[in-house]
Write an enzyme that holds these catalytic residues in place. Sequence first.
Site, PDB file in Angstrom:
ATOM      1  N   HIS A 164       0.846  -1.194   0.000  1.00  0.00           N
ATOM      2  CA  HIS A 164       0.000   0.000   0.000  1.00  0.00           C
ATOM      3  C   HIS A 164       0.881   1.243   0.000  1.00  0.00           C
ATOM      4  O   HIS A 164       2.023   1.201   0.457  1.00  0.00           O
ATOM      5  CB  HIS A 164      -0.861   0.047   1.272  1.00  0.00           C
ATOM      6  N   CYS A 167      -2.293   0.721   9.558  1.00  0.00           N
ATOM      7  CA  CYS A 167      -3.345  -0.207   9.109  1.00  0.00           C
ATOM      8  C   CYS A 167      -4.349  -0.533  10.208  1.00  0.00           C
ATOM      9  O   CYS A 167      -5.483  -0.905   9.938  1.00  0.00           O
ATOM     10  CB  CYS A 167      -2.718  -1.529   8.671  1.00  0.00           C
TER      11      CYS A 167
END
Length: 255
Positions: free
Chosen positions: A163, A250
């Site tokens: 990501h 996250c």
Amino acid sequence: MFKNVIVRVPSKNISEGITSVDEGKPIYEKALVQHENYVSALTKAGVNVTVLEPKDDFPDSCFVEDVALCTSKCAIITRPGALSRQEEANLPDMLEALTQFYDTIEYITEPGTVEAGDIMMVGDHFYIGLSERTNIDGANQMIAILEKHGLSGEVVELSEVLHLKTGLSYLENNHLLVSGEFKTAPQFEAFNKIAIDDDEAYGANCIWVNDYVLVPKGYPKVQQKIEALGYNVIVVDTSEFRKIDGGLSCLSLRF
Ligand code: CIR
């Protein structure tokens, strides 16, 4: 300033989370303790933490960052690119939690995919990484929603990391932690870039929370560089989450 954070307790099946690394499987009991310590660190930074119940059918569901983008104007429920994670975005308790804080909830729809770990907020502007999880259709839907609410977005190509925020963290005050491919990316030229050495690349995923910065345990050079900027650092052990490609950002939605 962030006032609120949403987290989800790790699933009993966290050992089955998706991974690209060969570091063994997360130990559930250890992950639970690390998650509790993460919540304590956030509380110390002065935010109100909403803790959602674990969802055992979803091994990766503690990584709530991916299922929604929380802006100053609205929350946007994403549509994760990982098939095993797509239903995480539709879990009713997350929608209920977001509805307590937001009047407006928007949605990314098929064929768009977005995981908000690919989105970095810098004030009212949002950088959206194009990755294996976030496609151009999803990114364009996201930009259109942001613009509808007076915000803005732009896409960033990425190829090396899972990501966008695996390799980048915005620490406010124009400070940007950068690792790997982002060190030379032209889009980030105007920031005060703090380059992270390759041997501590995982440490590039830190989170700024109201002048505290949470830093993962075991990355002394990263910690030192952040302390040198004048921030109060709180070190949090994330070893079990790292085994399935998860980091500090996250594990929460911050807004
Ligand atoms: C996944 O592959 O989806 C999870 N095992 C890790 C998600 C990490 N989330 C993030 O970087 N925002």
